[in-house]
Design a protein around this motif. Structure first.
Motif, PDB file in Angstrom:
ATOM      1  N   GLU A 103      56.879  54.098  23.492  1.00  0.00           N
ATOM      2  CA  GLU A 103      57.042  55.046  22.392  1.00  0.00           C
ATOM      3  C   GLU A 103      55.709  55.378  21.707  1.00  0.00           C
ATOM      4  OE1 GLU A 103      59.866  56.581  21.748  1.00  0.00           O
ATOM      5  OE2 GLU A 103      61.010  55.457  23.241  1.00  0.00           O
ATOM      6  N   LEU A 104      55.114  54.380  21.054  1.00  0.00           N
ATOM      7  CA  LEU A 104      53.922  54.672  20.252  1.00  0.00           C
ATOM      8  C   LEU A 104      52.735  55.078  21.122  1.00  0.00           C
ATOM      9  CD1 LEU A 104      53.012  54.760  17.286  1.00  0.00           C
ATOM     10  CD2 LEU A 104      52.132  52.436  17.581  1.00  0.00           C
ATOM     11  N   HIS A 105      52.510  54.363  22.205  1.00  0.00           N
ATOM     12  CA  HIS A 105      51.408  54.704  23.112  1.00  0.00           C
ATOM     13  C   HIS A 105      51.556  56.137  23.609  1.00  0.00           C
ATOM     14  CE1 HIS A 105      48.754  53.251  26.703  1.00  0.00           C
ATOM     15  NE2 HIS A 105      48.600  54.532  26.490  1.00  0.00           N
ATOM     16  N   ASP A 106      52.749  56.491  24.050  1.00  0.00           N
ATOM     17  CA  ASP A 106      52.979  57.842  24.570  1.00  0.00           C
ATOM     18  C   ASP A 106      52.797  58.909  23.497  1.00  0.00           C
ATOM     19  OD1 ASP A 106      53.433  56.818  27.042  1.00  0.00           O
ATOM     20  OD2 ASP A 106      55.563  57.309  27.138  1.00  0.00           O
ATOM     21  N   ALA A 107      53.176  58.588  22.263  1.00  0.00           N
ATOM     22  CA  ALA A 107      53.038  59.564  21.177  1.00  0.00           C
ATOM     23  C   ALA A 107      51.577  59.889  20.907  1.00  0.00           C
ATOM     24  CB  ALA A 107      53.708  59.039  19.910  1.00  0.00           C
ATOM     25  N   TYR A 108      50.720  58.886  20.951  1.00  0.00           N
ATOM     26  CA  TYR A 108      49.287  59.116  20.774  1.00  0.00           C
ATOM     27  C   TYR A 108      48.670  59.785  22.004  1.00  0.00           C
ATOM     28  CZ  TYR A 108      48.474  56.397  16.456  1.00  0.00           C
ATOM     29  OH  TYR A 108      48.440  55.943  15.150  1.00  0.00           O
ATOM     30  N   ALA A 109      49.186  59.442  23.178  1.00  0.00           N
ATOM     31  CA  ALA A 109      48.548  59.873  24.430  1.00  0.00           C
ATOM     32  C   ALA A 109      48.477  61.380  24.580  1.00  0.00           C
ATOM     33  CB  ALA A 109      49.283  59.269  25.622  1.00  0.00           C
ATOM     34  N   VAL A 110      49.400  62.112  23.939  1.00  0.00           N
ATOM     35  CA  VAL A 110      49.394  63.579  24.099  1.00  0.00           C
ATOM     36  C   VAL A 110      48.109  64.194  23.551  1.00  0.00           C
ATOM     37  CG1 VAL A 110      51.912  63.713  24.041  1.00  0.00           C
ATOM     38  CG2 VAL A 110      50.627  63.991  21.921  1.00  0.00           C
ATOM     39  N   PHE A 111      47.444  63.491  22.629  1.00  0.00           N
ATOM     40  CA  PHE A 111      46.197  64.014  22.061  1.00  0.00           C
ATOM     41  C   PHE A 111      45.022  63.874  23.023  1.00  0.00           C
ATOM     42  CE2 PHE A 111      48.657  63.491  18.195  1.00  0.00           C
ATOM     43  CZ  PHE A 111      48.268  64.584  17.430  1.00  0.00           C
ATOM     44  N   PHE A 112      45.186  63.077  24.062  1.00  0.00           N
ATOM     45  CA  PHE A 112      44.074  62.823  24.967  1.00  0.00           C
ATOM     46  C   PHE A 112      44.228  63.563  26.292  1.00  0.00           C
ATOM     47  CE2 PHE A 112      44.429  59.028  22.200  1.00  0.00           C
ATOM     48  CZ  PHE A 112      43.215  59.172  21.534  1.00  0.00           C
ATOM     49  N   GLY A 113      45.184  64.474  26.353  1.00  0.00           N
ATOM     50  CA  GLY A 113      45.355  65.305  27.532  1.00  0.00           C
ATOM     51  C   GLY A 113      44.798  66.695  27.282  1.00  0.00           C
ATOM     52  N   ALA A 114      45.522  67.695  27.716  1.00  0.00           N
ATOM     53  CA  ALA A 114      45.099  69.081  27.503  1.00  0.00           C
ATOM     54  C   ALA A 114      45.069  69.393  26.008  1.00  0.00           C
ATOM     55  CB  ALA A 114      46.062  70.025  28.217  1.00  0.00           C
ATOM     56  N   TYR A 158      48.125  44.841  20.668  1.00  0.00           N
ATOM     57  CA  TYR A 158      48.473  46.163  21.206  1.00  0.00           C
ATOM     58  C   TYR A 158      48.666  47.170  20.079  1.00  0.00           C
ATOM     59  CZ  TYR A 158      50.421  49.183  24.917  1.00  0.00           C
ATOM     60  OH  TYR A 158      50.657  50.193  25.827  1.00  0.00           O
ATOM     61  N   LEU A 159      49.344  46.756  19.013  1.00  0.00           N
ATOM     62  CA  LEU A 159      49.522  47.635  17.851  1.00  0.00           C
ATOM     63  C   LEU A 159      48.167  48.032  17.269  1.00  0.00           C
ATOM     64  CD1 LEU A 159      51.353  49.033  15.728  1.00  0.00           C
ATOM     65  CD2 LEU A 159      51.267  46.886  14.423  1.00  0.00           C
ATOM     66  N   PHE A 160      47.272  47.081  17.153  1.00  0.00           N
ATOM     67  CA  PHE A 160      45.937  47.360  16.626  1.00  0.00           C
ATOM     68  C   PHE A 160      45.220  48.402  17.488  1.00  0.00           C
ATOM     69  CE2 PHE A 160      41.380  46.602  16.982  1.00  0.00           C
ATOM     70  CZ  PHE A 160      40.975  46.777  15.665  1.00  0.00           C
ATOM     71  N   VAL A 161      45.264  48.217  18.792  1.00  0.00           N
ATOM     72  CA  VAL A 161      44.537  49.108  19.698  1.00  0.00           C
ATOM     73  C   VAL A 161      45.104  50.525  19.631  1.00  0.00           C
ATOM     74  CG1 VAL A 161      44.047  49.600  22.118  1.00  0.00           C
ATOM     75  CG2 VAL A 161      43.767  47.279  21.231  1.00  0.00           C
ATOM     76  N   ILE A 162      46.417  50.648  19.692  1.00  0.00           N
ATOM     77  CA  ILE A 162      47.018  51.986  19.673  1.00  0.00           C
ATOM     78  C   ILE A 162      46.727  52.692  18.354  1.00  0.00           C
ATOM     79  CG2 ILE A 162      49.163  53.304  19.774  1.00  0.00           C
ATOM     80  CD1 ILE A 162      50.309  51.090  21.565  1.00  0.00           C
ATOM     81  N   THR A 163      46.949  52.010  17.243  1.00  0.00           N
ATOM     82  CA  THR A 163      46.730  52.658  15.947  1.00  0.00           C
ATOM     83  C   THR A 163      45.257  52.916  15.684  1.00  0.00           C
ATOM     84  OG1 THR A 163      46.857  50.481  14.858  1.00  0.00           O
ATOM     85  CG2 THR A 163      48.855  51.829  14.879  1.00  0.00           C
ATOM     86  N   ASN A 164      44.386  52.231  16.394  1.00  0.00           N
ATOM     87  CA  ASN A 164      42.960  52.515  16.271  1.00  0.00           C
ATOM     88  C   ASN A 164      42.633  53.925  16.742  1.00  0.00           C
ATOM     89  OD1 ASN A 164      40.449  51.220  15.429  1.00  0.00           O
ATOM     90  ND2 ASN A 164      39.780  51.510  17.543  1.00  0.00           N
ATOM     91  N   TRP A 165      43.493  54.478  17.592  1.00  0.00           N
ATOM     92  CA  TRP A 165      43.284  55.842  18.075  1.00  0.00           C
ATOM     93  C   TRP A 165      43.444  56.874  16.966  1.00  0.00           C
ATOM     94  CZ3 TRP A 165      46.966  54.890  22.808  1.00  0.00           C
ATOM     95  CH2 TRP A 165      46.343  53.996  23.684  1.00  0.00           C
ATOM     96  N   SER A 166      44.050  56.480  15.852  1.00  0.00           N
ATOM     97  CA  SER A 166      44.129  57.401  14.710  1.00  0.00           C
ATOM     98  C   SER A 166      42.739  57.839  14.271  1.00  0.00           C
ATOM     99  CB  SER A 166      44.870  56.745  13.537  1.00  0.00           C
ATOM    100  OG  SER A 166      46.269  56.771  13.747  1.00  0.00           O
ATOM    101  N   ASN A 167      41.747  56.975  14.476  1.00  0.00           N
ATOM    102  CA  ASN A 167      40.372  57.314  14.110  1.00  0.00           C
ATOM    103  C   ASN A 167      39.828  58.489  14.921  1.00  0.00           C
ATOM    104  OD1 ASN A 167      40.083  55.175  12.227  1.00  0.00           O
ATOM    105  ND2 ASN A 167      39.691  53.741  13.889  1.00  0.00           N
TER     106      ASN A 167
END
Length: 203
Positions: A103-114, A158-167
């Motif tokens: 869930e959370l990983h996939d939600a962030y991942a859309v920002f790193f594609g097209a 894992y939570l720390f790493v994923i939410t770090n992508w907010s930066n």
């Protein structure tokens, strides 16, 4: 052991746990655009899936996927109490890892594609916020210091790493005070500081 990683990617969680446990390991950087390792190897020959993390346990024996890899690493040093050996406590760790991964990983991942247009960005931010609201409320309703119990573990990494992508996506974590509280505790750990320095994420 050898961890194949990309700086700041979800492989950082495995890097953190490796620093927590009493095992010898090496790391090798992967360029996810060229799929070459820093030593010039074809990464597809190491991990046909093409993404990180991949953990080489022994020559030719590769483990992938954080939901499998993180518990495996956490149990390498029982003295650390990173993961319950069995029972409901272990199941809760796996439950969180599954949710964070799917869930959370996939939600962030859309920002790193097209590139996303304004409307797509708004929807993507809303989905992240929806998931973080659930996580924040779950932490608030718990009496534990971390996601599962009073001990730091793989789900917290894992939570720390994923939410770090907010930066990197201009996303504000401030509304999620309980998530931020756990993030701050995790960030202060020596294992995290070493992993982030080794990956060039901090000086």
């Amino acid at each position: 052991m050898k961890l194949y990683y990309s700086p700041g990617a979800c492989s950082l969680a495995a890097h953190i746990i490796l620093n927590e446990v009493n095992v010898d390991f090496d790391i090798e950087r992967v360029d996810l655009k060229t799929h070459k390792t820093e030593k010039g190897a074809d990464y597809y020959e190491i991990n046909p899936k093409g993404y990180v993390p991949a953990l080489e346990i022994n020559p030719g024996l590769i483990l992938t996927e954080n939901v499998a890899l993180l518990p495996f690493l956490a149990q390498q040093d029982p003295k650390q109490d990173l993961i319950p050996p069995s029972g409901l406590g272990r199941a809760k760790v796996l439950e969180w890892l599954g949710y964070l991964n799917s869930e959370l990983h996939d939600a962030y991942a859309v920002f790193f594609g097209a590139p996303l247009d304004a409307e797509a960005k708004e929807k993507a931010y809303a989905e992240i916020d929806r998931l973080l609201t659930y996580i924040d409320q779950a932490i608030a309703s718990s009496d534990h210091e971390y996601l599962v119990d009073d001990n730091f573990g793989p789900a917290d990494a894992y939570l720390f790493v994923i939410t770090n992508w907010s930066n990197y996506i201009e996303h504000d974590l401030t509304p999620y005070s309980h998530v931020v509280e756990i993030r701050n505790k995790v960030a202060a750990r020596q294992s995290v500081q070493i992993a982030m320095r080794d990956e060039g994420l901090i000086p």
